[in-house]
Design an enzyme around this catalytic site. Structure first.
Site, PDB file in Angstrom:
ATOM      1  CB  CYS C 116       3.231  -0.202  -3.157  1.00 46.54           C
ATOM      2  SG  CYS C 116       1.709  -0.512  -2.243  1.00 46.54           S
ATOM      3  CB  CYS C 120      -1.959   2.630   2.884  1.00 48.76           C
ATOM      4  SG  CYS C 120      -0.266   3.168   3.218  1.00 48.76           S
ATOM      5  CB  THR C 207      -1.481  -3.863  -2.783  1.00 49.84           C
ATOM      6  OG1 THR C 207      -2.065  -3.206  -3.884  1.00 49.84           O
ATOM      7  CG2 THR C 207      -0.004  -3.587  -2.757  1.00 49.84           C
ATOM      8  CD  GLU C 273      -0.056  -4.653  -7.375  1.00 47.75           C
ATOM      9  OE1 GLU C 273       0.591  -5.223  -8.278  1.00 47.75           O
ATOM     10  OE2 GLU C 273       0.367  -3.654  -6.767  1.00 47.75           O
ATOM     11  CG  HIS C 308      -6.506   4.259   0.064  1.00 53.75           C
ATOM     12  ND1 HIS C 308      -5.502   3.840   0.912  1.00 53.75           N
ATOM     13  CD2 HIS C 308      -6.295   3.586  -1.098  1.00 53.75           C
ATOM     14  CE1 HIS C 308      -4.746   2.956   0.290  1.00 53.75           C
ATOM     15  NE2 HIS C 308      -5.201   2.794  -0.929  1.00 53.75           N
ATOM     16  CE1 TYR C 312      -3.606   5.678  -3.089  1.00 53.09           C
ATOM     17  CE2 TYR C 312      -1.793   5.511  -4.626  1.00 53.09           C
ATOM     18  CZ  TYR C 312      -2.902   4.969  -4.042  1.00 53.09           C
ATOM     19  OH  TYR C 312      -3.317   3.721  -4.407  1.00 53.09           O
ATOM     20  CB  CYS C 314       3.189   6.282   0.213  1.00 52.25           C
ATOM     21  SG  CYS C 314       2.142   5.875  -1.197  1.00 52.25           S
ATOM     22  CD  GLU C 462       0.153   1.176  -5.583  1.00 54.42           C
ATOM     23  OE1 GLU C 462       0.654   0.061  -5.802  1.00 54.42           O
ATOM     24  OE2 GLU C 462       0.379   1.836  -4.555  1.00 54.42           O
TER      25      GLU C 462
END
Lengths: 502, 502, 502, 502
Positions: C116, C120, C207, C273, C308, C312, C314, C462
């Site tokens: 991560c 974002c 995060t 986090e 959001h 993902y 990603c 996550e």
């Protein structure tokens, strides 16, 4: 509650037609003729079900239970307390071995017929009544168990088929029976006299009803105060006046008529359901096994579903046929050795044996009720059925994958008989060199039959809804999953000293 | 390779029957009458397919494509280079927007018909030929592209239906075409003269063949040296002498006849496949778009499957109907608000939109070929179709779960018309208070139709095998998954300095 | 509602530390030094996060966003309205192409880092505020949009990192914020003066919080009357007095310390986090973008989650690394060509591209809000995230299958350095002849890292809970599945004349 | 029982350290001290494993087998032929009831420890050797069975732990042992003298090796001509000179050190694996149970895997803990009664009991080998393990869904002890009103421990690869799926007269 006077027994008379015991499949088929049942199919009365080409395969599937009992009595028969050998479908199980043998019999009949052989509801009903009548008597001083055992012994001696009838139409599902706009949405007592009761209502989805000799009706769900007239269990001959059978339509039911043996896919065997309507049907006292004991309605349902959910062991027999059909299709397509096809056959087998496992485990972990009857483990039986609501669909999907699109685009067998195009069909249905193209067609039609045709009814949809829809099993699993016990394991390992108060 | 002399064109004559352009669905239906096709169904010739009750729903489904073009031209029509509005099924896509509109048109037609509307193979064939003829001409100096564009323009102007024909019977799958015992297992040139060629063989699973006006035939797989006579693409009117259509049987195809509108479940719409046999069928030079260019056979197959795998966007339209049928069943059962049913409807929607996603993504990530035609992304198109081989089966399973066992045990509509039992059926088919029990039966029959009945052919089995069976997509995904690139990412992050030599 | 007087702006001062814009990754890293953040990790204050070996990989992952912007500006930068090139993480999307580029940037960063990269939330927060501030102003005549745009422009010019802070601790989930026993369970205004507000509370799971320069806090759920002090959005520098960062522990977080580079698996990159606690933290008026508009809290949540959930995308980049790691493991095991392994790699790719599809489709089907910002399609964005809660787990399972049990039983890299056993470890970690056993260990540790190690936090857990847990997506899908429309399709095809009244 | 003449026995001496039998867990732990094993962990020698905080939990998990034998002998002990009660881990099963009890013991130990208790390999090895030594003797006239029984009786009397050692490093998987570049890639005889043999090589993934007293090594796969020196089975004390143990690293293995009890999640119990290296290790003749009988190597593997695949019944005990942890997390989050959470707990239970089912079924359908030992059904045992390679991953995924993202972002227990931030952590870790936030942290850490932490090694990756990776089970299922028999069922029902010749 019950006034019992059997000096002159109306029940006695009902047994008169059942003289010499049925032994062979032919005996059985003969026993079905000339009974004058009130049967309708597609808007027309059916004079003689045995001679109806659509109904016949369902009779023949039931007949296979007699054939198996003759050919393999170690599997399909069992010894009664008094040592007499009775058909296992009429036998009261008293050990894990009995339940295991039952499941193996079911699998074998699934392998022989590729469909529903329709006798398990009755078998599971009698096992249920063995303990429930015993417990009602213990609690209320009634005589249901004696009556029931007398009834069962007669049935065993005559070697007849007892069907079970449970599912009511249910009307508005948010209301109990006695609050329904139409009280007949649940079968119930409409009149009583000194000899017995009269019932009205209906039972849905009755597999093999017209192929049976007697039926036992039971409540379909938990009942409460106000529902006493619906808390009724009884037995009656299928020929009882006031009973009407309206046969359901199945996918491709007419294939055997409009196409023929090849187009039917499995021409010899099928299940078939009826809507059974009861209009003032008389049941003599001697055949009443529950009358108003509302508190035991849920017991009946839970015991019955426990037995019956494990009875879906039969579907692993159908699964054996389905896997075989897929392998045969691959063979005739010339593709049997292809890796991904082998892997799919392995997956199908894995899923099939997984279903079987929970049936065997539920029998192994069975317990003995107070009456002496053996009953499958509730959790494992529900787990078995839950898998049955999933895996046959995946097995069928993989079977369609392996067989190829031809199972839904293939010409009729009638095209084979046409001089102009018959040779063309044969020419282009040729798969593997050397194979008979008509054999290939037969195998493809069997795959169609089980995945999207007549026996998909039994292999898929019945696997979904028979013995209760998936959510019913989840409710039972939820009731028995012992979260408190499991949380304690977790709290202990997590180092939580005492169970938290929340 | 080709000697082209079209001073006197046999092709010209073939277009004579296509005079005034087809505009409405009625025009289309009228255009199918009186064509004298050689069609057989269940061993008998079919004099006029339009009047055949089993074939009619498949014609009506195709007619819906004309209705949509009239009602929503922004969706079902598109502008040709010269500005003329043509039916989108005859349009060459030249942008991502074109492909996106195509997929939305397909979904909408799925929603309107609940079945296969049969025009996508032809649409995807013309897009394929646009680039392939261009590339063959570029390489070999042939004139295929000019011929093809002339052909297409005529078809657009007449607004006819072009079917696509690809799948050969294939015979022994371990041998190439020229080594088959029976050379006809793949369609091929059997004779040539100065005006054109004569082809023999067959094409399997031809959806909508008898409902089309012309068809384009193409090779079905990679070809090699020795297979030149099989490397052939051409167009011919479906009325060409020497062509025979043998209709396949579908599950419940006769329901509309033996039961009626209600029993049929979806009486208006269906797909239907034919085995199409070619015996010395003439194709004039002007309609030949490949002749012996074996190296391009695999290009044809790859391009076509890329287009066609994304075309399964249509199944998300059928999915919308299936979800609607399940929700309607729940509503009429009085169970729509139950949590686990709502959750199943959500899951069905999730799966349906997941399939749709890859179609949209493949169009978004499309690229332009040298000829100017736009083509979906190969990876995403294969991913889309791979999901289509799985999710409709799960959606159908959940739909059966929600509907209940009644979908396979319900009486016939003919029982409704019987004075004795009609009232009983209505009484016991009552679900939710106040609902019409016959409406409930209709909805249940639609659920049967799509999960285990006639349109399950299109919703399930065709989803499995159309545009290639699942393994075909996996092979393509495997070819394009760029393991070397992905391994490099991993080696880099793992701290492996140089790619290991192994 | 707000009294705004900015003649002497406390906000102005907060921007003073951000002088010359950040350009390179090195600039960024330098900008993090010496900020005196109040950070704790494992019970101890962290003097300088940049120098903390456990925190460093998460800083480096963020730094990669600057590297990408430098190396591939076409992907990671975008033009502002005034033509200035800004980092895409600070860019307001105004077209489908913008959203598609965003998702491709996310995938690429996933591929480069295998974890991560933490930017974002902030990016999706600014897109959300663009439309929400616009709409609040339109409704209430407030000046939030102007403030927000001024804030954003400053941030873009300084090229800083904005984090987003949404998830409150929530306390007793059955109660709204103002009824909580502890009002701080949701971040809220505790005091106001003429210059601004003071907030207290906490944000969970933040995060990259300590790696950012500013953060925007937002409400986490629908609010009602009584919750006005909780309906607050504002921006503040992460260095603001009263903010405390308590770093969370991650699986294997100490591997880089107790083992080393090899044992860490992916030593360069990780997420991390923090629990961020706010105690009377001041926010000047100019940085307040919502204050009491309770009706817009749910709008903020819905818009933000829509952006959001598609972010993902990603995870498909991480999926590329995971597939590569599995392929590399197979290669070094000498098993890369084995059929079942190839088939598993294909399945992993199929699942990965299926997730990607819905992100692309949601961007393609995006719409423009009144403020001019572009937003993904809500249904498809939720579908994307729902698949992300499932498929990475299956991809990771298959990666473990391919890698072998060695990923959980392998000796430490420290064993390699021991003279006695180092040679033994090398000897027995040899897989494929010719491969370097230490390379094999590296690849295995990367597989461990992503499936059961530090980056499994980002790849698995996550994926489950980020942007809302699975049930949150199901609720959204349920809201938008248009059952009425779908039922109408079904009723129409089933022949139900009018929609039944039930 | 056996008359042994050991006038000059090197074996005799090896037994000298095992004097008074071990009874309690404390006895067991004491027996491990001071043995001088050559153990390394993270590059350093481990002087006393019992005192090593990372190794200790694995010793304690093994100790639990002694505790259970004391507390519940009916479960964890069994009677030897001569009536003596022995630990079930050292017992030869001779009935289905024995195998069922074994599986229930395994489940119970899984429930008590939440991890791998490491004794099943040894237990399954002795059952395997019972039949294999018997059959070798029958065929070759060897005396392996007598030797083996003498060895076993001593072990039973001393009540020690026997580990099993099977998996070799395997080197280049395409070559048999004798063709490997490095012959040590498979354990083998390097020298012989009159008293015994000397072996070299290694065994991978040895669970509990340093916590055992003796080990039995066996070949890992089918062997052929040329591999005689690799066809070797023998027993040796773990203290034998020449044996080195290199402990593997596990996810979060250092948590107990760098964090503490809470951070560890399950501080008391864990598994742990070692790479065991053999360098010229002597085995006296009396402890050799196979020497060169290459044809029996595959028998050993098949028998062992059959036992051992069913031994994964233990994972259903871990599943009980995992379900409990999820339910406890839901309880402390205040969400236990939420419908979708209840439904997920039901699904987890369903999957867990499905795994259990096949273990029970395989024991029920077990058969007796010629030697008298009972062995699980091969098909069902492989089906059991195949499900174990899938379902724990799904159960863990659902557990993460229920627990929430907090399991990967939670502060350390050390933060609790910090005066500044401890109160903040407590404040914001409060879930359900009234619950202790530290209890909530404990439960979350347990969930982390089992899904992504130290015991995820045992619950997930070991479930995948222990007793053979998934493909190994598929091969066995494929071998036994009886496609010929199943095809015959299909051909029969399809009406194919004779099985087609293809």
């Amino acid at each position: 509650m019950l006034k019992i006077d059997e000096s002159v027994s109306p029940a006695q008379k009902l047994w008169e037609p059942f003289g010499a015991p049925i032994v062979t499949a032919d005996d059985y088929i003969a026993s079905l003729r000339g009974r004058g049942l009130r049967v309708f199919f597609m808007g027309e009365p059916v004079a003689e079900p045995v001679d109806n080409p659509v109904i016949w395969p369902s009779i023949n599937a039931m007949a296979e239970t007699y054939r198996l009992a003759t050919e393999r009595p170690e599997l399909a028969a069992a010894r009664r307390e008094d040592g007499k050998l009775v058909n296992r479908f009429l036998h009261i199980p008293t050990s894990p071995a009995d339940l295991l043998a039952k499941h193996d019999m079911q699998r074998e009949l699934g392998r022989r017929t590729g469909t529903c052989f329709q006798r398990c509801v009755g078998m599971d009903a009698i096992a249920t009544l063995h303990s429930v009548t015993f417990e009602m008597d213990a609690k209320f001083g009634t005589a249901y168990a004696r009556r029931f055992r007398a009834f069962l012994e007669r049935a065993q001696d005559a070697n007849i088929i007892i069907g079970g009838a449970m599912t009511d139409p249910k009307g508005d599902r948010s209301k109990p029976p006695h609050q329904q706009t139409d009280p007949d949405q649940f079968l119930h007592v409409v009149r009583r006299d000194e000899n017995g009761i009269f019932v009205s209502g209906a039972k849905m989805h009755q597999t093999g009803a017209v192929n049976s000799h007697w039926m036992i009706f039971m409540p379909t769900m938990r009942l409460g105060e106000g529902d006493r007239d619906w808390a009724i269990i009884g037995a009656l001959p299928v020929t009882a006046p006031g009973v009407t059978y309206i046969m359901g339509r199945q996918t491709n039911d007419m294939r055997i008529v409009d196409g023929g043996v090849l187009d039917a896919g499995n021409a010899q065997f099928a299940g078939q359901e009826a809507l059974v309507v009861f209009e003032n049907v008389f049941v003599p006292n001697e055949h009443i096994f529950m009358d108003g004991e509302i508190g035991f309605a849920s017991t009946v349902v839970e015991r019955f579903t426990t037995y019956h959910r494990s009875s879906y062991a039969c579907k692993t027999g159908l699964g054996d046929v389905m896997i075989g059909a897929a392998a045969a299709a691959a063979e005739l397509n010339g593709l049997e050795k292809v890796r991904h096809i082998q892997d799919k056959l392995i997956e199908m087998t894995h899923l099939n044996e997984t279903m079987y496992s929970s049936c065997v485990a539920g029998a192994t972990r069975s317990k003995t009720e107070a009456s002496g009857v053996q009953i499958n483990d509730v959790m494992l039986s529900n787990v078995a059925k839950q898998n049955v609501t999933r895996f046959p669909y995946e097995i069928a999907r993989l079977a369609q994958d392996i067989a190829g699109g031809i199972i839904v685009t293939m010409p009729s067998e009638k095209d084979l008989d046409n001089d102009e195009i018959g040779p063309l069909v044969r020419k282009y249905m040729q798969g593997q060199d050397g194979a008979d193209p008509v054999d290939r067609m037969r195998v493809m039609r069997l795959s169609e039959n089980m995945t999207i045709g007549r026996n998909a009814v039994g292999y898929l949809t019945e696997s979904m809804h028979g013995a209760g829809s998936p959510q019913a099993q989840r409710v039972e699993i939820g009731r028995r999953m012992d979260l408190e016990g499991k949380k304690n394991l977790a709290y202990h390992l997590a180092g939580v000293a005492a169970k938290p108060k929340v």
